[in-house]
Design a protein around this motif. Structure first.
Motif, mmCIF file in Angstrom:
data_model
loop_
_atom_site.group_PDB
_atom_site.id
_atom_site.type_symbol
_atom_site.label_atom_id
_atom_site.label_comp_id
_atom_site.label_asym_id
_atom_site.label_seq_id
_atom_site.Cartn_x
_atom_site.Cartn_y
_atom_site.Cartn_z
ATOM 1 N N PHE A 149 7.954 36.817 -5.484
ATOM 2 C CA PHE A 149 8.950 36.276 -4.556
ATOM 3 C C PHE A 149 9.351 34.848 -4.928
ATOM 4 C CE2 PHE A 149 9.741 33.857 -0.584
ATOM 5 C CZ PHE A 149 10.961 34.426 -0.265
ATOM 6 N N ILE A 150 8.341 33.969 -5.082
ATOM 7 C CA ILE A 150 8.637 32.560 -5.357
ATOM 8 C C ILE A 150 9.212 32.390 -6.765
ATOM 9 C CG2 ILE A 150 7.617 30.271 -5.586
ATOM 10 C CD1 ILE A 150 5.560 31.130 -3.469
ATOM 11 N N GLY A 151 8.625 33.098 -7.741
ATOM 12 C CA GLY A 151 9.130 32.994 -9.108
ATOM 13 C C GLY A 151 10.557 33.489 -9.227
ATOM 14 N N THR A 152 10.878 34.539 -8.482
ATOM 15 C CA THR A 152 12.248 35.066 -8.509
ATOM 16 C C THR A 152 13.226 34.064 -7.916
ATOM 17 O OG1 THR A 152 11.439 37.330 -8.339
ATOM 18 C CG2 THR A 152 13.729 36.959 -7.752
ATOM 19 N N CYS A 153 12.825 33.427 -6.807
ATOM 20 C CA CYS A 153 13.703 32.409 -6.201
ATOM 21 C C CYS A 153 13.971 31.270 -7.180
ATOM 22 C CB CYS A 153 13.055 31.868 -4.925
ATOM 23 S SG CYS A 153 13.001 33.041 -3.569
ATOM 24 N N ILE A 154 12.908 30.793 -7.842
ATOM 25 C CA ILE A 154 13.074 29.701 -8.812
ATOM 26 C C ILE A 154 13.941 30.175 -9.981
ATOM 27 C CG2 ILE A 154 11.864 28.167 -10.418
ATOM 28 C CD1 ILE A 154 9.429 28.335 -8.537
ATOM 29 N N GLY A 155 13.626 31.371 -10.501
ATOM 30 C CA GLY A 155 14.393 31.889 -11.634
ATOM 31 C C GLY A 155 15.845 32.146 -11.284
ATOM 32 N N ALA A 156 16.103 32.643 -10.052
ATOM 33 C CA ALA A 156 17.482 32.905 -9.642
ATOM 34 C C ALA A 156 18.282 31.606 -9.582
ATOM 35 C CB ALA A 156 17.505 33.599 -8.284
ATOM 36 N N PHE A 157 17.634 30.542 -9.086
ATOM 37 C CA PHE A 157 18.331 29.255 -8.990
ATOM 38 C C PHE A 157 18.667 28.717 -10.378
ATOM 39 C CE2 PHE A 157 18.004 24.590 -9.004
ATOM 40 C CZ PHE A 157 19.067 24.286 -8.166
ATOM 41 N N ILE A 158 17.666 28.703 -11.266
ATOM 42 C CA ILE A 158 17.897 28.176 -12.613
ATOM 43 C C ILE A 158 18.881 29.067 -13.375
ATOM 44 C CG2 ILE A 158 16.798 27.664 -14.830
ATOM 45 C CD1 ILE A 158 14.264 26.944 -13.305
ATOM 46 N N GLY A 159 18.732 30.404 -13.222
ATOM 47 C CA GLY A 159 19.645 31.321 -13.903
ATOM 48 C C GLY A 159 21.078 31.152 -13.439
ATOM 49 N N THR A 160 21.266 30.905 -12.142
ATOM 50 C CA THR A 160 22.614 30.688 -11.615
ATOM 51 C C THR A 160 23.252 29.449 -12.246
ATOM 52 O OG1 THR A 160 22.066 31.731 -9.510
ATOM 53 C CG2 THR A 160 23.944 30.243 -9.525
ATOM 54 N N ILE A 161 22.472 28.361 -12.331
ATOM 55 C CA ILE A 161 22.994 27.120 -12.927
ATOM 56 C C ILE A 161 23.336 27.348 -14.396
ATOM 57 C CG2 ILE A 161 22.491 24.718 -13.445
ATOM 58 C CD1 ILE A 161 22.884 25.359 -10.479
ATOM 59 N N LEU A 162 22.448 28.034 -15.126
ATOM 60 C CA LEU A 162 22.698 28.286 -16.547
ATOM 61 C C LEU A 162 23.962 29.127 -16.738
ATOM 62 C CD1 LEU A 162 19.085 29.002 -17.860
ATOM 63 C CD2 LEU A 162 20.448 26.940 -18.212
ATOM 64 N N CYS A 163 24.117 30.176 -15.906
ATOM 65 C CA CYS A 163 25.319 31.019 -16.017
ATOM 66 C C CYS A 163 26.581 30.205 -15.732
ATOM 67 C CB CYS A 163 25.237 32.192 -15.039
ATOM 68 S SG CYS A 163 24.137 33.510 -15.568
ATOM 69 N N ALA A 196 14.271 42.116 -1.231
ATOM 70 C CA ALA A 196 15.443 42.963 -1.003
ATOM 71 C C ALA A 196 16.487 42.231 -0.173
ATOM 72 C CB ALA A 196 15.022 44.256 -0.307
ATOM 73 N N LEU A 197 16.047 41.536 0.882
ATOM 74 C CA LEU A 197 16.984 40.793 1.720
ATOM 75 C C LEU A 197 17.662 39.681 0.930
ATOM 76 C CD1 LEU A 197 18.277 40.199 4.441
ATOM 77 C CD2 LEU A 197 16.270 38.809 5.029
ATOM 78 N N VAL A 198 16.866 38.949 0.127
ATOM 79 C CA VAL A 198 17.428 37.866 -0.685
ATOM 80 C C VAL A 198 18.463 38.409 -1.661
ATOM 81 C CG1 VAL A 198 16.904 36.143 -2.450
ATOM 82 C CG2 VAL A 198 15.420 36.369 -0.456
ATOM 83 N N ILE A 199 18.136 39.520 -2.313
ATOM 84 C CA ILE A 199 19.038 40.103 -3.304
ATOM 85 C C ILE A 199 20.344 40.560 -2.661
ATOM 86 C CG2 ILE A 199 19.360 42.063 -4.879
ATOM 87 C CD1 ILE A 199 16.345 41.855 -5.471
ATOM 88 N N VAL A 200 20.231 41.302 -1.557
ATOM 89 C CA VAL A 200 21.424 41.806 -0.878
ATOM 90 C C VAL A 200 22.267 40.655 -0.364
ATOM 91 C CG1 VAL A 200 22.232 43.110 1.137
ATOM 92 C CG2 VAL A 200 20.394 44.018 -0.274
ATOM 93 N N PHE A 201 21.613 39.624 0.160
ATOM 94 C CA PHE A 201 22.351 38.466 0.674
ATOM 95 C C PHE A 201 23.126 37.772 -0.437
ATOM 96 C CE2 PHE A 201 22.803 34.106 2.222
ATOM 97 C CZ PHE A 201 23.276 34.333 3.507
ATOM 98 N N ILE A 202 22.457 37.531 -1.564
ATOM 99 C CA ILE A 202 23.132 36.894 -2.700
ATOM 100 C C ILE A 202 24.271 37.765 -3.215
ATOM 101 C CG2 ILE A 202 22.830 36.140 -5.091
ATOM 102 C CD1 ILE A 202 20.000 35.300 -4.392
ATOM 103 N N LEU A 203 24.032 39.072 -3.258
ATOM 104 C CA LEU A 203 25.054 39.997 -3.748
ATOM 105 C C LEU A 203 26.318 39.909 -2.909
ATOM 106 C CD1 LEU A 203 26.013 42.371 -5.509
ATOM 107 C CD2 LEU A 203 24.865 43.908 -3.891
#
Length: 454
Positions: A37-51, A86-93
């Protein structure tokens, strides 16, 4: 994926020495889930900035680019199914698909208000499901019946709204007592009993309404459920009370983690690493502050929101902190063993369905106040939303497991799907298709998990 795996290995280096430790250590499995959960949140944030920066992808589209990779990562590595994720993913989507319109302050406020009745019903439905995967199909019809009584008494007859509220709650409770008697003491299958109730109380509702739409315009009644908190001198312009509540709750979340860790350390209990617990607490506190800031930008805190939060907190306390609450889990786990231990299982079944009737009555009042009118179709399919919220939120189809927190996640997940698809202009037909698919996936995960565990 790299950040998540690195995060897990840094906190749990023993995995490198014995990779199979995960399967036999439930505490380790919990740490892995937290790490995902925590690693995904961190990775999603960094991945978003990189993209957004290096791949020159528009910021609104950047979060969506990692969704397929994340799903593949979860399935291939078999890290399990987390409803928070799942909630985080759907919300971001849906934030990406709606170009950020989902994040508007009004939408964030309405997300809880539109799903208030679902959360209230789901808290009661959880107790029924815990007893062995049983459900109550009649709650939508009870909402129509109770809401119809309230609309006729207040809108047409001019009754006192507060007396009417009490009367409607008593009616809901009596409906639950009626069904609980047949289920608990006569052992009529819950499916059959509540299916009959679905037809009976839908008919009563239409008889009370005389097959008409009856509006409710009494301000006193509406203010009990649909007004917003307005503290003189504090909320005259901006709704600062929402910010204050958010700060207080966020501080309490962090303080509660500190206190919990101190108590566990004092008793010598095993616990997660400090960084893991505090990281989760900070993320939750940040989400609370952000949501309260959105309420601050709109109309502040709704009274209906207070009703819903109060119900969720009460039932979370009952199911997790009381001996009686554990009876529901015990019956769902092994009813015969529960009987042999001296627990009156008939009484527990009776209370589960009596309680469901009471909450259905409250949900009927909430729905009538929010819409402002009641007709013969009010409450249609509401029982399906409540049942879906429980199963999507982790309640077992076999009974014996499930939490109020999971139910809240499940209800919000359905709410985000409904609101996101509505903002996108997708019709109700496809919304039913998507909700049905999500429910099926959740139950399939539960069934496969139970088979894997024997």
């Amino acid at each position: 994926t790299f950040i998540t795996v690195a995060y897990i290995l840094i906190l749990n280096p023993q995995i490198l020495a014995d990779p199979f430790v995960i399967g036999g250590d439930m505490d380790m499995a919990s740490k892995i889930s937290n790490g995902v959960f925590i690693g995904t949140c961190i990775g999603a944030f960094i991945g978003t900035i990189l993209c957004a920066v290096y791949a020159k992808v528009p910021l609104a589209q950047a979060p969506g680019m990692g969704l397929n990779a994340f799903f593949a990562y979860t399935v291939v590595l078999g890290m399990g199914y987390s409803y928070n994720e799942a909630l985080v993913i759907v919300f971001i989507l849906f934030c990406a698909l709606t170009d950020g319109r989902l994040l508007f302050a009004q939408n964030m406020s309405n997300l809880m208000l539109q799903n208030g009745y679902v959360l209230v019903l789901a808290c009661g439905m959880l107790l029924c499901i815990l007893t062995g995967g049983n459900i109550d199909l009649s709650v939508g019809s009870v909402i129509c019946f109770v809401g119809g009584v309230a609309a006729v008494l207040i809108g047409s007859k001019g009754f006192n709204p507060f007396i009417t509220i009490l009367l409607c709650l008593v009616i809901g409770l009596l409906v639950g007592v009626w069904q609980g008697y047949w289920i608990g003491y006569k052992r009529i299958p819950p499916f059959i009993t509540t299916l009959a109730g679905m037809f009976i109380f839908r008919g009563f509702g239409r008889l009370v309404l005389d097959n008409k739409t009856v509006s409710i315009q009494n301000k006193s009644f509406l203010n009990v459920f649909t007004s917003y908190i307005n503290i003189p001198g504090l909320d005259d312009g901006k709704k600062y009370s929402a910010l204050i509540v958010g700060i207080v709750v966020a501080v309490y979340v962090i303080f509660n983690v500190v206190r919990s860790r101190a108590n566990k350390a004092k008793r010598g209990y095993r616990q997660n690493t400090a960084f893991s617990d505090y990281s989760k607490a900070v993320i939750i506190a940040a989400v609370i502050l952000w949501y309260c800031y959105k309420l601050f930008q709109y109309k502040g805190i709704s009274i209906m929101f207070v009703w819903v939060v109060a119900i969720c907190l009460i039932y979370n306390f009952i199911t997790s902190r009381t001996a009686f609450g554990r009876y529901f889990y015990a019956i769902g786990g092994n009813e015969k063993a529960t009987q042999l231990s001296g627990i009156d299982t008939n009484k527990v079944y009776f209370i589960a369905y009596a309680n469901m009737g009471l909450l259905a009555g409250l949900a009927g009042l909430l729905c009538a106040a929010r819409v402002g009118s009641v007709n013969g179709s009010t409450g249609t399919s509401f029982e399906m939303d409540a049942i879906g919220s429980c199963f999507i939120g982790g309640a077992s189809a076999y009974g014996g497991s499930g939490t109020v927190g999971g139910v809240v996640i499940g209800a919000l997940l359905l709410g985000v799907i409904n609101m996101g698809m509505s903002i996108m202009g997708i019709g109700d037909s496809w919304q039913y298709v998507v909700k049905g698919a999500v429910l099926l996936i959740a139950v399939v995960f539960d069934v496969l998990s139970n088979r894997k565990n024997g």
